[in-house]
Design a protein around this motif. Structure first.
Motif: not given
Length: 361
Positions: A251-254, A256-261
């Motif tokens: 989560x720390x590398x994604x 903000x506007x992208x889903x974790x999946x």
């Protein structure tokens, strides 16, 4: 920031209940154990691997009020089972690899004195696990029954009892096999106290499946070698509350506007498989919506009541109070030559389009 809402400040310090409750919860032995626990088996292999490999949690939430309330309720339930019904509670069980705490156990009455048997003697050994649930989660249990992981958990308690895994108990022989013939799951609603009970004879095959699942975790070289068995943050409440959520889903590398999946669609083959799953689900969903819409029209005049295995109830249908009319407001402002207040529009939500490419002849 205090979590308690103090209505009148008299200058007297008020202990913050939830800060203290979270500190207390994290200090509990179960929160600090590093052996694999039965409650983790059958749930998610990567989460269990994080626990086995001693990974420090990346997500220690301070808003787990419902879970802590469940813990407090759980303690009261076990006290009632112990004091009112003679259960042995909070039994520590281990085989050196798996460590668990069975909520309640009733040994056969003649365990220590076979000559004392009477027609009223309880001949069966029963182990029980107690779970507190929200009303919504309890409804899932009513409709679908216990999950595989929950049956795994209570069967592993039974297995550890049957193989001499009991440790340090004042009223039962420790280190010796104890009979367990029935496994029981008791669910208690946190809001209204509803109780749902599922029980079944002990099943050696279920235990073998649970142990095989555990062996895979114990053999893993690192947590990342294990698959994610749940759908991820935003789609699974278990993932939402997982103490390893950030590490597991990067989560720390994604952005903000992208889903974790999105990290699961790492190549063309994965994207193609996701498109296939989306198209298949959309087709099933469309057909289901049509069936549901027709059934809803058919029921429009039916009275509330029980029909076979189904219960029909109605809600709503009440008159609404008047609401502001935005179109009329605009006309009034335009008639008065007053500029219409505006706010930033932002962006529209992205809409996905998935269609099947015709097969080449």
């Amino acid at each position: 920031m205090p979590t308690d809402n103090i209505t009148e400040n008299l200058g007297i310090p008020v202990p913050d209940l939830w800060k203290g409750a979270h500190r207390d919860d994290r200090a509990r032995p179960r929160s600090r154990q590093r052996l694999l626990g039965p409650s983790s088996i059958g749930l998610c292999r990567r989460r269990a691997a994080y626990e086995v490999h001693g990974t420090w949690p990346t997500d220690l939430a301070d808003n787990m009020h419902a879970a802590i309330l469940g813990t407090w309720l759980h303690e009261g339930i076990l006290r009632v089972l112990r004091e009112q019904y003679g259960a042995c509670t909070e039994l520590e069980l281990t085989d050196g690899v798996i460590l668990g705490h069975a909520d309640a156990y009733w040994a056969p009455d003649h365990l220590h004195d076979p000559a004392a048997r009477t027609p009223q003697t309880r001949d069966l050994g029963v182990v029980e696990d107690v779970k507190t649930k929200s009303t919504r989660a309890l409804d899932v249990v009513v409709r679908q029954g216990p999950s595989r992981a929950e049956w795994f958990q209570v069967h592993l308690y039974a297995h550890l009892l049957r193989t001499g895994g009991l440790r340090d108990h004042p009223g039962l022989p420790t280190g010796e096999p104890l009979p367990v013939d029935v496994v029981r799951l008791r669910y208690v609603g946190r809001e209204y106290g509803q109780v749902v009970v599922h029980q079944r004879p002990y099943d050696e095959d279920v235990t073998k499946q649970a142990l095989a699942w555990a062996e895979d975790i114990l053999a893993s070289p690192e947590p990342e070698a294990m698959p994610r068995d749940l759908d991820g943050p935003g789609l699974s409440i278990i993932c939402d509350n997982c103490p390893f959520k950030t590490a597991c889903w990067n989560l720390g590398q994604l952005p903000d506007d992208r889903a974790p999946q999105t990290i699961l669609a790492e190549d063309t083959a994965a994207v193609t498989e996701a498109l296939r799953a989306y198209a298949d689900a959309a087709e099933v969903e469309s057909a289901s919506k049509k069936r549901k819409a027709k059934a809803r029209k058919m029921l429009d005049a039916a009275d509330a009541g029980t029909y076979g295995a189904f219960k029909l109830s109605w809600s709503g249908g009440n008159p609404r109070p008047p609401e502001p009319d935005p179109d009329a407001m605009i006309r009034v402002l335009e008639g008065l030559s007053i500029g219409i207040p505006m706010r930033p529009g932002g962006r529209t939500s992205r809409t996905i389009g998935v269609s099947r490419v015709p097969e080449a002849n």
